[in-house]
Design an enzyme around this catalytic site. Structure first.
Site, PDB file in Angstrom:
ATOM      1  N   TYR A  80       0.700  -1.165   0.095  1.00  0.00           N
ATOM      2  CA  TYR A  80       0.023  -0.038  -0.082  1.00  0.00           C
ATOM      3  C   TYR A  80       0.742   1.159  -0.248  1.00  0.00           C
ATOM      4  CZ  TYR A  80      -2.758   3.537   2.232  1.00  0.00           C
ATOM      5  OH  TYR A  80      -3.312   4.650   2.684  1.00  0.00           O
TER       6      TYR A  80
ATOM      7  N   ASP B 286       9.719  -7.205  -4.093  1.00  0.00           N
ATOM      8  CA  ASP B 286       8.452  -7.475  -3.225  1.00  0.00           C
ATOM      9  C   ASP B 286       8.297  -8.857  -3.273  1.00  0.00           C
ATOM     10  OD1 ASP B 286       5.771  -7.750  -1.821  1.00  0.00           O
ATOM     11  OD2 ASP B 286       5.966  -5.451  -1.843  1.00  0.00           O
TER      12      ASP B 286
ATOM     13  N   SER C 280       4.017 -11.073   0.068  1.00  0.00           N
ATOM     14  CA  SER C 280       3.306 -11.724   0.943  1.00  0.00           C
ATOM     15  C   SER C 280       2.178 -10.848   1.606  1.00  0.00           C
ATOM     16  CB  SER C 280       4.345 -11.714   2.278  1.00  0.00           C
ATOM     17  OG  SER C 280       4.971 -10.504   2.616  1.00  0.00           O
TER      18      SER C 280
ATOM     19  N   GLY D 105       1.642  -7.422  -0.255  1.00  0.00           N
ATOM     20  CA  GLY D 105       1.845  -6.702  -1.475  1.00  0.00           C
ATOM     21  C   GLY D 105       1.046  -7.293  -2.639  1.00  0.00           C
TER      22      GLY D 105
ATOM     23  N   ALA E  77       9.976  -2.761   2.938  1.00  0.00           N
ATOM     24  CA  ALA E  77       9.533  -4.017   3.225  1.00  0.00           C
ATOM     25  C   ALA E  77       9.788  -4.432   4.458  1.00  0.00           C
ATOM     26  CB  ALA E  77      10.622  -5.006   2.197  1.00  0.00           C
TER      27      ALA E  77
ATOM     28  N   SER F 116       9.082   3.871  11.998  1.00  0.00           N
ATOM     29  CA  SER F 116       7.790   3.956  12.534  1.00  0.00           C
ATOM     30  C   SER F 116       7.839   4.860  13.916  1.00  0.00           C
ATOM     31  CB  SER F 116       7.375   2.682  12.725  1.00  0.00           C
ATOM     32  OG  SER F 116       6.097   2.806  13.564  1.00  0.00           O
TER      33      SER F 116
ATOM     34  N   TYR G  52       7.634  -5.388  17.083  1.00  0.00           N
ATOM     35  CA  TYR G  52       7.797  -4.433  15.856  1.00  0.00           C
ATOM     36  C   TYR G  52       8.384  -3.109  15.964  1.00  0.00           C
ATOM     37  CZ  TYR G  52       5.958  -1.125  12.285  1.00  0.00           C
ATOM     38  OH  TYR G  52       6.129  -0.286  11.514  1.00  0.00           O
TER      39      TYR G  52
ATOM     40  N   LYS H  64      12.296  -1.782  14.274  1.00  0.00           N
ATOM     41  CA  LYS H  64      12.381  -0.829  13.761  1.00  0.00           C
ATOM     42  C   LYS H  64      13.568   0.003  14.376  1.00  0.00           C
ATOM     43  CE  LYS H  64       9.366  -0.858  10.261  1.00  0.00           C
ATOM     44  NZ  LYS H  64       9.870  -0.808   8.851  1.00  0.00           N
TER      45      LYS H  64
END
Length: 320
Positions: free
Chosen positions: A11, A31, A34, A36, A74, A117, A141, A145
């Site tokens: 996206y 990509d 998975s 995308g 990614a 992020s 997560y 990052k």
């Protein structure tokens, strides 16, 4: 110059690839599909299916297309799921980024824009998050990052990598009707899916110390975000001074209640959202300053809330 966009069929990544094309800058998308979708890749942009964990494929792609820089989007992006599957998050986001950086070093690619992020901040105890706000990620997560940012900084010191990391919260809207947010965890898809299925969207808590009692967050339009990635790449290509980190923030934020009212107005579907209990750990307000990015990356909020909702709704209906 040619930029490799990892995760460029997703996206956000597909919007970044289109932003490069709009500026006449050559790009190639890598990509693994998975999450995308190949149909999101802009026409005329080369597409390579594969993983950032495949160093040989990355090196071959760099050499085949003459890649001079990488925009790295990614990765595993589901913060909540990462709590249950931490190794998956670390494998994709830490090992994957390290593999990508190693391939760049081997092929002499010395520029990277990293899609980081605001999850690196956790739950900050400030009204407005800045780049210097202490980092306390609260999920694997967010931790992954932050480690990614450390990897870039270490490669900068050791190998001369020129880099910047862009931190942001909630990305919404669509820059084109044929790309929409497919995440099963984000607010806009959850609300739209509920409406299309004849269900009533829900709000988690309406008793927070905010103007309407619902959580306030940073919501930014995906096309604005994509443009900032391209400007960062252009600064790196031009050898201009660039900060190691930028927040792409709105500066004021939007409440979940405001979003629900905007959705009802834009869609023409009159509804009163269900009020569910608060989710544990949800802070009342998280909003970031975008002043530094405005200074260097031409960052600004070019879309109103209504425009964010309208563009997202049109794209989602087109896919229904």
């Amino acid at each position: 110059m040619t930029w490799l966009v990892t995760g460029g069929a997703g996206y956000i990544g597909a919007h970044v690839a289109r932003a490069f094309a709009a500026k006449g800058i050559e790009a190639v998308v890598l990509d693994d599909l998975s999450t995308g979708r190949v149909e999101f890749v802009p026409t005329g942009t080369p597409f390579v299916q594969g993983s950032i964990l495949d160093g040989s494929l990355i090196e071959n792609t760099v050499e085949r297309f003459g890649v001079t820089g990488v925009v790295h989007l990614a990765g595993f992006k589901f913060a909540g799921v990462s709590v249950q599957e931490p190794l998956r998050a670390y494998h994709q986001n830490v090992t994957g980024t390290a593999t990508l950086l190693a391939a760049m070093e081997h092929t002499g690619v010395e520029r990277m824009v990293f899609s980081s992020s605001a999850a690196v901040y956790g739950t900050p105890d400030v009204d407005l998050v800045t780049e210097g706000t202490p980092k306390h990620p609260e999920s694997p997560y967010g931790e992954s990052k932050l480690i990614g940012e450390w990897l870039l900084a270490d490669q900068g010191r050791a190998q001369g990598l020129r880099h910047t990391s862009l931190r942001y919260f909630n990305v919404v809207g669509s820059g084109t009707p044929d790309i929409y947010d497919v995440s099963p965890h984000n607010l806009f898809p959850l609300v739209f899916d509920a409406l299309l299925a004849g269900r009533t969207p829900r709000i988690n808590g309406d008793d927070y110390p905010t103007p309407d009692g619902t959580c306030v967050r940073d919501y930014i339009h995906v096309a604005d975000l994509a443009d900032a990635h391209v400007v960062a790449a252009q600064r790196l290509d031009a050898g201009q001074v660039i900060e190691p980190v930028y927040n792409l923030g709105s500066g004021d934020g939007v409440s979940v209640g405001e979003i629900m009212r905007a959705v009802a107005e834009v869609t023409g579907i009159d509804f009163t959202p269900e009020i569910a209990p608060r989710r544990q750990g949800d802070p009342a307000r998280i909003v970031a300053s975008g002043e530094l990015a405005a200074r260097d990356l031409d960052w600004r909020m070019r879309h109103t809330l209504a425009e964010m909702v309208e563009s997202a709704w049109q794209a989602r209906k087109a896919a229904a």
